[in-house]
Design a protein around this motif. Structure first.
Motif, PDB file in Angstrom:
ATOM      1  N   THR A   1      14.719  31.837  32.007  1.00  0.00           N
ATOM      2  CA  THR A   1      15.604  32.020  33.210  1.00  0.00           C
ATOM      3  C   THR A   1      16.478  30.734  33.604  1.00  0.00           C
ATOM      4  N   LEU A   2      15.664  29.858  33.729  1.00  0.00           N
ATOM      5  CA  LEU A   2      16.176  28.529  33.964  1.00  0.00           C
ATOM      6  C   LEU A   2      17.050  27.799  32.973  1.00  0.00           C
ATOM      7  N   ASP A   3      16.520  27.972  31.706  1.00  0.00           N
ATOM      8  CA  ASP A   3      17.307  27.489  30.720  1.00  0.00           C
ATOM      9  C   ASP A   3      18.721  28.138  30.649  1.00  0.00           C
ATOM     10  N   ARG A   4      18.528  29.452  30.555  1.00  0.00           N
ATOM     11  CA  ARG A   4      19.875  30.207  30.770  1.00  0.00           C
ATOM     12  C   ARG A   4      20.916  29.710  31.790  1.00  0.00           C
ATOM     13  N   HIS A   5      20.356  29.546  33.095  1.00  0.00           N
ATOM     14  CA  HIS A   5      20.919  29.015  34.232  1.00  0.00           C
ATOM     15  C   HIS A   5      21.702  27.629  33.690  1.00  0.00           C
ATOM     16  N   SER A   6      21.079  26.775  33.010  1.00  0.00           N
ATOM     17  CA  SER A   6      21.591  25.398  32.873  1.00  0.00           C
ATOM     18  C   SER A   6      22.514  25.520  31.727  1.00  0.00           C
ATOM     19  N   LEU A   7      22.429  26.436  31.017  1.00  0.00           N
ATOM     20  CA  LEU A   7      23.715  26.655  29.742  1.00  0.00           C
ATOM     21  C   LEU A   7      24.892  27.121  30.617  1.00  0.00           C
ATOM     22  N   ARG A   8      24.678  28.074  31.477  1.00  0.00           N
ATOM     23  CA  ARG A   8      25.773  28.596  32.083  1.00  0.00           C
ATOM     24  C   ARG A   8      26.535  27.332  32.806  1.00  0.00           C
ATOM     25  N   GLN A   9      25.594  26.590  33.509  1.00  0.00           N
ATOM     26  CA  GLN A   9      26.304  25.263  34.273  1.00  0.00           C
ATOM     27  C   GLN A   9      26.806  24.370  33.485  1.00  0.00           C
ATOM     28  N   LYS A  10      26.332  24.247  32.139  1.00  0.00           N
ATOM     29  CA  LYS A  10      26.694  23.168  31.349  1.00  0.00           C
ATOM     30  C   LYS A  10      28.423  23.919  30.988  1.00  0.00           C
ATOM     31  N   LYS A  11      28.416  25.124  30.613  1.00  0.00           N
ATOM     32  CA  LYS A  11      29.762  25.736  30.113  1.00  0.00           C
ATOM     33  C   LYS A  11      30.613  25.560  31.204  1.00  0.00           C
ATOM     34  N   ARG A  12      30.239  25.804  32.406  1.00  0.00           N
ATOM     35  CA  ARG A  12      31.371  25.704  33.699  1.00  0.00           C
ATOM     36  C   ARG A  12      31.699  24.160  33.689  1.00  0.00           C
ATOM     37  N   VAL A  13      30.615  23.367  33.708  1.00  0.00           N
ATOM     38  CA  VAL A  13      31.243  22.039  33.827  1.00  0.00           C
ATOM     39  C   VAL A  13      32.256  21.706  32.938  1.00  0.00           C
ATOM     40  N   LEU A  14      32.039  22.026  31.526  1.00  0.00           N
ATOM     41  CA  LEU A  14      32.884  22.012  30.321  1.00  0.00           C
ATOM     42  C   LEU A  14      34.296  22.569  30.584  1.00  0.00           C
ATOM     43  N   GLU A  15      34.261  23.922  31.162  1.00  0.00           N
ATOM     44  CA  GLU A  15      35.565  24.449  31.453  1.00  0.00           C
ATOM     45  C   GLU A  15      36.181  23.779  32.566  1.00  0.00           C
ATOM     46  N   ALA A  16      35.463  23.282  33.446  1.00  0.00           N
ATOM     47  CA  ALA A  16      36.252  22.951  34.759  1.00  0.00           C
ATOM     48  C   ALA A  16      36.852  21.286  34.228  1.00  0.00           C
ATOM     49  N   LYS A  17      36.189  20.493  33.389  1.00  0.00           N
ATOM     50  CA  LYS A  17      36.885  19.500  32.838  1.00  0.00           C
ATOM     51  C   LYS A  17      37.982  19.490  31.778  1.00  0.00           C
ATOM     52  N   GLU A  18      37.767  20.641  31.128  1.00  0.00           N
ATOM     53  CA  GLU A  18      39.008  20.962  30.359  1.00  0.00           C
ATOM     54  C   GLU A  18      40.456  21.240  31.085  1.00  0.00           C
ATOM     55  N   ARG A  19      39.912  22.138  32.201  1.00  0.00           N
ATOM     56  CA  ARG A  19      41.345  22.617  33.047  1.00  0.00           C
ATOM     57  C   ARG A  19      41.779  21.065  33.769  1.00  0.00           C
ATOM     58  N   ALA A  20      41.048  20.323  34.236  1.00  0.00           N
ATOM     59  CA  ALA A  20      41.534  18.877  34.912  1.00  0.00           C
ATOM     60  C   ALA A  20      42.258  18.457  34.049  1.00  0.00           C
ATOM     61  N   GLU A  21      41.789  18.064  32.640  1.00  0.00           N
ATOM     62  CA  GLU A  21      42.417  17.556  31.576  1.00  0.00           C
ATOM     63  C   GLU A  21      43.815  18.219  31.232  1.00  0.00           C
ATOM     64  N   LEU A  22      43.826  19.386  31.074  1.00  0.00           N
ATOM     65  CA  LEU A  22      45.039  20.292  31.100  1.00  0.00           C
ATOM     66  C   LEU A  22      45.900  20.079  31.891  1.00  0.00           C
ATOM     67  N   PHE A  23      45.376  19.898  33.268  1.00  0.00           N
ATOM     68  CA  PHE A  23      46.454  19.957  34.311  1.00  0.00           C
ATOM     69  C   PHE A  23      47.161  18.387  34.395  1.00  0.00           C
ATOM     70  N   GLU A  24      46.300  17.470  34.139  1.00  0.00           N
ATOM     71  CA  GLU A  24      47.039  16.144  34.071  1.00  0.00           C
ATOM     72  C   GLU A  24      47.786  16.017  32.893  1.00  0.00           C
ATOM     73  N   ARG A  25      47.376  16.640  31.794  1.00  0.00           N
ATOM     74  CA  ARG A  25      48.391  16.515  30.690  1.00  0.00           C
ATOM     75  C   ARG A  25      49.881  17.052  31.041  1.00  0.00           C
ATOM     76  N   ALA A  26      49.771  18.375  31.738  1.00  0.00           N
ATOM     77  CA  ALA A  26      50.998  18.996  32.033  1.00  0.00           C
ATOM     78  C   ALA A  26      51.732  18.229  33.027  1.00  0.00           C
ATOM     79  N   ASN A  27      51.142  17.617  34.140  1.00  0.00           N
ATOM     80  CA  ASN A  27      51.963  16.825  34.925  1.00  0.00           C
ATOM     81  C   ASN A  27      52.555  15.596  34.323  1.00  0.00           C
ATOM     82  N   GLY A  28      51.648  15.049  33.166  1.00  0.00           N
ATOM     83  CA  GLY A  28      52.227  13.746  32.853  1.00  0.00           C
ATOM     84  C   GLY A  28      53.282  14.024  31.789  1.00  0.00           C
ATOM     85  N   GLU A  29      53.390  15.276  31.052  1.00  0.00           N
ATOM     86  CA  GLU A  29      54.346  15.500  30.053  1.00  0.00           C
ATOM     87  C   GLU A  29      55.331  16.380  30.661  1.00  0.00           C
ATOM     88  N   SER A  30      55.593  16.550  31.964  1.00  0.00           N
ATOM     89  CA  SER A  30      56.681  17.534  32.400  1.00  0.00           C
ATOM     90  C   SER A  30      58.077  17.223  31.826  1.00  0.00           C
TER      91      SER A  30
END
Length: 241
Positions: A113-142
């Protein structure tokens, strides 16, 4: 009946009771980790990543504490597994075997159960990082995107202008071909009238052949004019595209 591990160590019953207390504490810890992960304040995953994957500072500390308790329980289970095998009574030995195996299964399930929670958290961290990079790229290339849109609009306007020019050239060519056709019909009519007149006045065959040859030349000239017109239209169309 209690059995000691030797050398004044804890008995089998004491180890079992300690492992059960740790198991209850670990269960509460997993529930606490899940609550912290789902809380609104834990959505900012990039601020303090969890060891093995997680959210904020509280989530990280709670998960680390649970992992330590799970490791202690597994260590106690390994010790108890050695102790129950040395019990002389078969009934007592089977009883402790079932208890230790059940405890091991429960702690393994808790770890999963704890390992599954850790995997979900890793996925959320990766998604949040990708969203931030996409937002920065969109602002820089507008501005670059706006330039692309302007270029596309200009290209479409140029294509529409070329299309109008091609339509006008096509209409002009069709009108010219119609005129050539009308002239050919008039030439045929004039030829027939001339032949009728010449036959009436009785001109020689050589004069008639000369007139027919001139008619063929005029016909080929008309055909050549139509072919040249079509070629000019085709070249103009290729040039505009």
């Amino acid at each position: 009946m209690d059995f000691s591990g030797g050398g004044g160590g804890a008995t089998l019953s004491e180890m079992y009771q300690s492992a059960r207390r740790l198991l209850l504490s670990a269960r509460d810890g997993v529930a606490r980790v899940e609550r912290l992960a789902s809380a609104p304040t834990s959505s900012s995953y990039s601020s303090a990543p969890l060891v093995g994957g997680g959210g904020g500072v509280g989530d990280s500390a709670a998960a680390e504490e649970v992992r330590r308790e799970v490791a202690q329980i597994q260590s106690l289970c390994a010790q108890m597994d050695r102790l129950w095998r040395s019990i002389p009574s078969k009934g007592q030995r089977d009883l402790w075997k079932r208890k230790v195996e059940q405890l091991s299964e429960e702690v393994d399930s808790l770890k999963e159960t704890l390992d599954r929670h850790s995997l979900r958290q890793k996925k959320r961290v990766l998604e949040a990082k990708e969203r931030a990079e996409l937002f920065e790229r969109a602002n820089g290339e507008s501005s670059h995107v706006l330039r692309i849109f302007d270029d596309e609009a200009q290209a479409m306007q140029s294509a529409r202008s070329s299309s109008r020019m091609l339509d006008e050239a096509y209409e002009t060519g069709v009108a010219i071909l119609h005129k050539y056709a009308d002239q050919r019909d008039r030439l045929k009519s004039a030829q027939r009238k001339a032949l009728d007149i010449l036959n009436t006045v009785g001109l020689s065959n050589s004069v008639l052949k000369l007139i027919e040859r001139r008619h063929r030349v005029d016909k080929w000239i008309a055909y050549a004019g139509m072919i040249i017109t079509v070629m000019v239209m085709f070249i103009f169309w290729r040039w505009t595209h």
